[in-house]
Design an enzyme around this catalytic site. Structure first.
Site, mmCIF file in Angstrom:
data_model
loop_
_atom_site.group_PDB
_atom_site.id
_atom_site.type_symbol
_atom_site.label_atom_id
_atom_site.label_comp_id
_atom_site.label_asym_id
_atom_site.label_seq_id
_atom_site.Cartn_x
_atom_site.Cartn_y
_atom_site.Cartn_z
ATOM 1 N N SER A 156 0.836 -1.199 0.000
ATOM 2 C CA SER A 156 0.000 0.000 0.000
ATOM 3 C C SER A 156 0.869 1.245 0.000
ATOM 4 O O SER A 156 1.990 1.243 0.544
ATOM 5 C CB SER A 156 -0.896 0.014 1.239
ATOM 6 O OG SER A 156 -1.574 1.244 1.368
ATOM 7 N N TYR A 169 -3.027 -1.427 9.983
ATOM 8 C CA TYR A 169 -2.955 -1.619 8.527
ATOM 9 C C TYR A 169 -1.569 -1.223 8.007
ATOM 10 O O TYR A 169 -0.944 -1.951 7.233
ATOM 11 C CB TYR A 169 -4.041 -0.784 7.857
ATOM 12 C CG TYR A 169 -4.085 -0.859 6.358
ATOM 13 C CD1 TYR A 169 -4.763 -1.886 5.707
ATOM 14 C CD2 TYR A 169 -3.463 0.112 5.575
ATOM 15 C CE1 TYR A 169 -4.811 -1.950 4.325
ATOM 16 C CE2 TYR A 169 -3.503 0.064 4.190
ATOM 17 C CZ TYR A 169 -4.187 -0.969 3.565
ATOM 18 O OH TYR A 169 -4.229 -1.017 2.192
#
Length: 277
Positions: A156, A169
Site C-alpha cells: 500500500s 494496517y
C-alpha cells in the site's frame, strides 16, 4: 497473437471483486489460466460488506469471457491447511503454477490506543500472515516447475503516506516489504522474482463505503462519496481521489510477464504522487 502470459498459471487471493477480480481478468486476457480464492465471509472487525460467493462466481465468468480457464473456491488465507489442499488440487489439474498475486487484505479503522486486540490481530493475520501462508502453499509448485516465476504482493502507499487511525494496517503493509525482500533473496536461485505494488486508494468496496467517508470527513455528520472524493483529491498531486483497479492490474501484468524478468526485491508506487506530499 499470443499474450504475454500464454500458457502460464496464476494464483490470485481476494479474487471475488475489486483489485483481485481485475487482476484475474487482466492476466487471463494475456493468456494465463487462473486459480482464484476468496474468503467470501463477513469478518467481525470489518465495517464494510465483504465479498460473496456470487461475486467470486462472477469473477470466474469474467475470466472465462476473457479466454482463461479458472479453478476457484472459497478459501481463507488464514487457513494454511485449506490453502495447501486447494492449491495442490488446482495445480494438479492445470499442470503448473507460475505467478502468485497475493492480493487479499482488509482495512479497519481505530486509533492505536483505542484499538482492541481482535482488530489488531485480525488485520495482521490477513494482511501479513495471510500473504506468508499463500506463498507457503504456492511456492513449492513454482520451485518444482523449474521454470522460474513471479510473486507479486499487494502492499500500500500507506507505507509512505502515513495516516492516523490505520496503524495496524500500516504495520501490516510495512511488514510485506520485509517479507518480499527476504523472499526475493531466498528465491533468486530458483529464478523466482518477488516484488510489491503500493497503490493509493483504489475504487473498490474497501474504500467506497460510509466508514471511509467518515474517516476522511469527520467534520460532516453524514458525508457521501462526493465529500470523500473532495478530501481524497488533496492527498494526490495529480488531483485524483483514487486510482482504478485496472491501473493496478496493468502493473501486475508487467511484473508477471517477461518484461520485468530482471526486476526483483523492488517496490512499485502507484500513488498519484501522494508520497511527494
Amino acid at each position: 497473437m499470443a499474450g504475454k502470459l500464454e500458457g502460464k498459471v496464476a494464483l490470485i487471493s481476494g479474487a471475488a471483486r475489486g483489485q483481485g477480480r481485475s487482476h484475474a481478468i487482466a492476466l487471463a486476457g494475456e493468456g494465463a489460466n487462473i486459480i482464484a480464492i476468496d474468503a467470501c465471509d463477513q469478518i467481525e472487525t470489518v465495517p464494510y460488506a465483504m465479498p460473496t460467493v456470487a461475486e467470486l462466481e462472477s469473477t470466474a465468468e469474467a475470466v472465462e469471457l476473457a479466454g482463461g480457464k479458472i479453478i476457484y473456491d472459497v478459501v481463507d488465507v488464514r487457513d494454511l491447511s485449506g490453502l495447501r489442499k486447494f492449491v495442490d488440487s488446482a495445480v494438479l489439474e492445470l499442470g503448473r503454477l507460475d505467478i502468485v498475486c497475493a492480493n487479499a487484505g482488509i482495512s479497519t479503522f481505530s486509533s492505536i490506543l483505542d484499538m482492541d486486540e481482535q482488530m489488531w490481530d485480525t488485520t495482521i493475520e490477513i494482511n501479513l500472515t495471510g500473504v506468508w501462508k499463500t506463498c507457503k502453499a504456492a511456492l513449492p509448485h513454482i520451485i518444482n516447475g523449474e521454470s522460474g516465476g513471479s510473486i507479486i504482493i499487494t502492499s500500500s502507499s500507506a507505507t509512505s503516506m502515513i495516516s492516523e487511525n490505520i496503524g495496524h494496517y500500516i504495520a501490516s503493509k510495512h511488514g510485506l516489504i520485509g517479507l518480499s525482500r527476504t523472499l526475493a533473496k531466498e528465491l533468486a536461485r530458483h529464478r523466482i522474482r518477488v516484488n510489491t505494488v503500493h497503490p493509493t486508494g483504489v475504487a473498490t468496496p474497501m474504500i467506497l463505503n460510509e466508514p471511509v467517508y467518515q474517516l476522511f470527513r469527520p467534520d460532516l455528520e453524514n458525508p457521501n462519496r462526493n465529500d470523500f472524493e473532495d478530501a481524497a483529491k488533496t492527498l494526490h498531486p495529480l488531483g485524483v481521489p483514487f486510482v482504478e483497479p485496472e491501473d493496478v492490474s496493468d502493473m501486475i501484468v508487467y511484473l508477471a510477464s517477461n518484461s520485468s524478468r530482471y526486476i526483483t526485491g523492488s517496490s512499485f508506487m502507484l500513488d498519484a504522487g501522494g508520497s511527494l506530499r
